[in-house]
Design a protein around this motif. Sequence first.
Motif, PDB file in Angstrom:
ATOM      1  N   GLU A 149      80.635  -2.066  43.774  1.00  0.00           N
ATOM      2  CA  GLU A 149      79.930  -1.878  45.052  1.00  0.00           C
ATOM      3  C   GLU A 149      79.657  -0.399  45.314  1.00  0.00           C
ATOM      4  OE1 GLU A 149      81.587  -1.631  49.573  1.00  0.00           O
ATOM      5  OE2 GLU A 149      82.272  -3.341  48.389  1.00  0.00           O
ATOM      6  N   LYS A 150      80.676   0.431  45.146  1.00  0.00           N
ATOM      7  CA  LYS A 150      80.530   1.859  45.427  1.00  0.00           C
ATOM      8  C   LYS A 150      79.577   2.536  44.444  1.00  0.00           C
ATOM      9  CE  LYS A 150      84.966   2.812  47.694  1.00  0.00           C
ATOM     10  NZ  LYS A 150      86.228   3.595  47.624  1.00  0.00           N
ATOM     11  N   ALA A 151      79.686   2.188  43.160  1.00  0.00           N
ATOM     12  CA  ALA A 151      78.821   2.818  42.160  1.00  0.00           C
ATOM     13  C   ALA A 151      77.358   2.486  42.425  1.00  0.00           C
ATOM     14  CB  ALA A 151      79.233   2.370  40.758  1.00  0.00           C
ATOM     15  N   ALA A 152      77.085   1.212  42.698  1.00  0.00           N
ATOM     16  CA  ALA A 152      75.708   0.814  42.983  1.00  0.00           C
ATOM     17  C   ALA A 152      75.204   1.482  44.256  1.00  0.00           C
ATOM     18  CB  ALA A 152      75.620  -0.705  43.101  1.00  0.00           C
ATOM     19  N   ALA A 153      76.049   1.503  45.284  1.00  0.00           N
ATOM     20  CA  ALA A 153      75.650   2.124  46.549  1.00  0.00           C
ATOM     21  C   ALA A 153      75.425   3.621  46.386  1.00  0.00           C
ATOM     22  CB  ALA A 153      76.711   1.862  47.617  1.00  0.00           C
ATOM     23  N   ALA A 154      76.248   4.268  45.563  1.00  0.00           N
ATOM     24  CA  ALA A 154      76.117   5.712  45.364  1.00  0.00           C
ATOM     25  C   ALA A 154      74.746   6.066  44.807  1.00  0.00           C
ATOM     26  CB  ALA A 154      77.213   6.208  44.424  1.00  0.00           C
ATOM     27  N   VAL A 155      74.310   5.311  43.795  1.00  0.00           N
ATOM     28  CA  VAL A 155      73.007   5.585  43.191  1.00  0.00           C
ATOM     29  C   VAL A 155      71.891   5.258  44.181  1.00  0.00           C
ATOM     30  CG1 VAL A 155      71.449   4.997  41.306  1.00  0.00           C
ATOM     31  CG2 VAL A 155      73.903   5.215  40.863  1.00  0.00           C
ATOM     32  N   CYS A 156      72.024   4.127  44.870  1.00  0.00           N
ATOM     33  CA  CYS A 156      71.003   3.760  45.857  1.00  0.00           C
ATOM     34  C   CYS A 156      70.913   4.803  46.970  1.00  0.00           C
ATOM     35  CB  CYS A 156      71.318   2.388  46.449  1.00  0.00           C
ATOM     36  SG  CYS A 156      71.056   1.002  45.323  1.00  0.00           S
ATOM     37  N   ARG A 157      72.060   5.263  47.443  1.00  0.00           N
ATOM     38  CA  ARG A 157      72.069   6.248  48.524  1.00  0.00           C
ATOM     39  C   ARG A 157      71.395   7.546  48.077  1.00  0.00           C
ATOM     40  NH1 ARG A 157      75.557   5.862  52.814  1.00  0.00           N
ATOM     41  NH2 ARG A 157      77.146   4.723  51.632  1.00  0.00           N
ATOM     42  N   ALA A 158      71.678   7.953  46.840  1.00  0.00           N
ATOM     43  CA  ALA A 158      71.113   9.205  46.328  1.00  0.00           C
ATOM     44  C   ALA A 158      69.597   9.140  46.217  1.00  0.00           C
ATOM     45  CB  ALA A 158      71.735   9.532  44.971  1.00  0.00           C
ATOM     46  N   HIS A 159      69.070   7.939  45.947  1.00  0.00           N
ATOM     47  CA  HIS A 159      67.620   7.779  45.782  1.00  0.00           C
ATOM     48  C   HIS A 159      66.920   7.271  47.040  1.00  0.00           C
ATOM     49  CE1 HIS A 159      67.050   8.740  41.564  1.00  0.00           C
ATOM     50  NE2 HIS A 159      68.066   7.970  41.214  1.00  0.00           N
ATOM     51  N   GLY A 160      67.692   6.883  48.061  1.00  0.00           N
ATOM     52  CA  GLY A 160      67.077   6.314  49.250  1.00  0.00           C
ATOM     53  C   GLY A 160      66.647   4.872  49.078  1.00  0.00           C
ATOM     54  N   TRP A 161      67.269   4.162  48.131  1.00  0.00           N
ATOM     55  CA  TRP A 161      66.958   2.752  47.897  1.00  0.00           C
ATOM     56  C   TRP A 161      67.831   1.867  48.779  1.00  0.00           C
ATOM     57  CZ3 TRP A 161      67.916   3.381  41.934  1.00  0.00           C
ATOM     58  CH2 TRP A 161      66.853   4.099  41.362  1.00  0.00           C
ATOM     59  N   ASN A 162      67.424   0.586  48.909  1.00  0.00           N
ATOM     60  CA  ASN A 162      68.296  -0.355  49.598  1.00  0.00           C
ATOM     61  C   ASN A 162      68.983  -1.276  48.592  1.00  0.00           C
ATOM     62  OD1 ASN A 162      66.687  -2.660  49.033  1.00  0.00           O
ATOM     63  ND2 ASN A 162      65.605  -2.544  50.987  1.00  0.00           N
ATOM     64  N   HIS A 163      69.726  -2.260  49.102  1.00  0.00           N
ATOM     65  CA  HIS A 163      70.557  -3.112  48.250  1.00  0.00           C
ATOM     66  C   HIS A 163      69.753  -3.960  47.279  1.00  0.00           C
ATOM     67  CE1 HIS A 163      69.319  -5.603  51.630  1.00  0.00           C
ATOM     68  NE2 HIS A 163      69.619  -6.679  50.925  1.00  0.00           N
ATOM     69  N   ARG A 164      68.477  -4.172  47.548  1.00  0.00           N
ATOM     70  CA  ARG A 164      67.666  -4.990  46.643  1.00  0.00           C
ATOM     71  C   ARG A 164      67.300  -4.254  45.355  1.00  0.00           C
ATOM     72  NH1 ARG A 164      66.565  -9.793  48.631  1.00  0.00           N
ATOM     73  NH2 ARG A 164      66.446 -10.154  50.889  1.00  0.00           N
ATOM     74  N   SER A 165      67.707  -3.002  45.257  1.00  0.00           N
ATOM     75  CA  SER A 165      67.509  -2.249  44.014  1.00  0.00           C
ATOM     76  C   SER A 165      68.651  -2.471  43.029  1.00  0.00           C
ATOM     77  CB  SER A 165      67.378  -0.753  44.329  1.00  0.00           C
ATOM     78  OG  SER A 165      66.215  -0.506  45.098  1.00  0.00           O
ATOM     79  N   VAL A 166      69.586  -3.360  43.370  1.00  0.00           N
ATOM     80  CA  VAL A 166      70.740  -3.661  42.517  1.00  0.00           C
ATOM     81  C   VAL A 166      70.576  -5.063  41.942  1.00  0.00           C
ATOM     82  CG1 VAL A 166      73.251  -3.844  42.408  1.00  0.00           C
ATOM     83  CG2 VAL A 166      72.176  -2.219  44.000  1.00  0.00           C
ATOM     84  N   ILE A 167      70.615  -5.182  40.616  1.00  0.00           N
ATOM     85  CA  ILE A 167      70.450  -6.489  39.982  1.00  0.00           C
ATOM     86  C   ILE A 167      71.476  -6.661  38.868  1.00  0.00           C
ATOM     87  CG2 ILE A 167      67.976  -6.445  40.491  1.00  0.00           C
ATOM     88  CD1 ILE A 167      67.455  -6.141  37.483  1.00  0.00           C
ATOM     89  N   GLY A 168      71.654  -7.903  38.453  1.00  0.00           N
ATOM     90  CA  GLY A 168      72.487  -8.208  37.302  1.00  0.00           C
ATOM     91  C   GLY A 168      71.630  -8.372  36.059  1.00  0.00           C
ATOM     92  N   HIS A 169      72.239  -8.155  34.905  1.00  0.00           N
ATOM     93  CA  HIS A 169      71.521  -8.342  33.641  1.00  0.00           C
ATOM     94  C   HIS A 169      70.950  -9.757  33.560  1.00  0.00           C
ATOM     95  CE1 HIS A 169      71.648  -7.587  28.991  1.00  0.00           C
ATOM     96  NE2 HIS A 169      70.463  -7.340  29.506  1.00  0.00           N
ATOM     97  N   LYS A 170      71.703 -10.734  34.107  1.00  0.00           N
ATOM     98  CA  LYS A 170      71.269 -12.130  34.060  1.00  0.00           C
ATOM     99  C   LYS A 170      70.028 -12.376  34.913  1.00  0.00           C
ATOM    100  CE  LYS A 170      74.701 -13.307  37.625  1.00  0.00           C
ATOM    101  NZ  LYS A 170      75.969 -14.043  37.863  1.00  0.00           N
ATOM    102  N   GLU A 171      69.716 -11.448  35.805  1.00  0.00           N
ATOM    103  CA  GLU A 171      68.523 -11.587  36.642  1.00  0.00           C
ATOM    104  C   GLU A 171      67.318 -10.874  36.037  1.00  0.00           C
ATOM    105  OE1 GLU A 171      70.300 -11.823  41.114  1.00  0.00           O
ATOM    106  OE2 GLU A 171      70.554  -9.901  40.092  1.00  0.00           O
TER     107      GLU A 171
END
Length: 288
Positions: A149-171
Amino acid sequence: MATPLSADKLLKALRDEGLRVVEHRSWRTHNRNHKGAWGPVHGVMIHHTVTSGTQSSVDLCYDGHSALPGPLCHGVIAKDGSVHMVGHGRANHAGLGDDDVLRAVIDEKALPADNEANTDGNRSFYGFECVNLGDGKDPWPAAQLEAIEKAAAAVCRAHGWNHRSVIGHKEWQPGKVDPRGFTMDSMRGRVRDRLAGRPDGPPPPATYEPFPGAAFFRAGRHSAVITAMGKRLVAEGCGRYEVGPGPDWSEADRASYAAWQRKLGYSGSGADGIPGKASWDRLKVPNV
């Protein structure tokens, strides 16, 4: 669309989110940029390693193998919640995936079903491999899920992205099942909630038990240090316990530590199961 974060900015973003980050070998310059573009980047992809043990998983993700050279991701998230950096730049983690999925990530919309493998994902996604066998039985500790959760949020926060920028390989790629054991919708919900607040800030420096000396490890010794050591051996895939580990030094502790010594390349008397300072320091037993 975004320019990839520099190694320094990526490291700072992860630590500012409260993560304990370990820098592995020459990760800052370790990449596959000679094979293709890295960026513009659009999101974060989560994987599982199909391995056990922190160090062996980190080594695999750094080196890769004959069929797929490393790095196999940018960071490895261990079961204890630590994040191990293994690459910066293009990495062999996403492979070909669905262009409709990429468009949804860019637009930060709900994902369509992935039914094509026609688009290079290695140029577009940060990748985090999470230590797990991927069999649906290997547990996901709370510390590891929080670190994802923190790793994904850290990258999103740095780029100004929201949670929909996080996906799984299976998706992303048809036929993939990772990560297996939790849903990506639940993880995106956690990332969404985290992004609504402020980052936790850098964690305090990790403290580890100093080497207590070889004579410490003898029959009759009762100590929380032995329990902590045993838990680290289990985390590294070296546990030889039927029950435990516990605070009393035992032959199971010795067999487990011998497995750790062999994993580090020791043999003969160097892998007799009695800790030495060099192997102890590499085990990183948490301070108790």
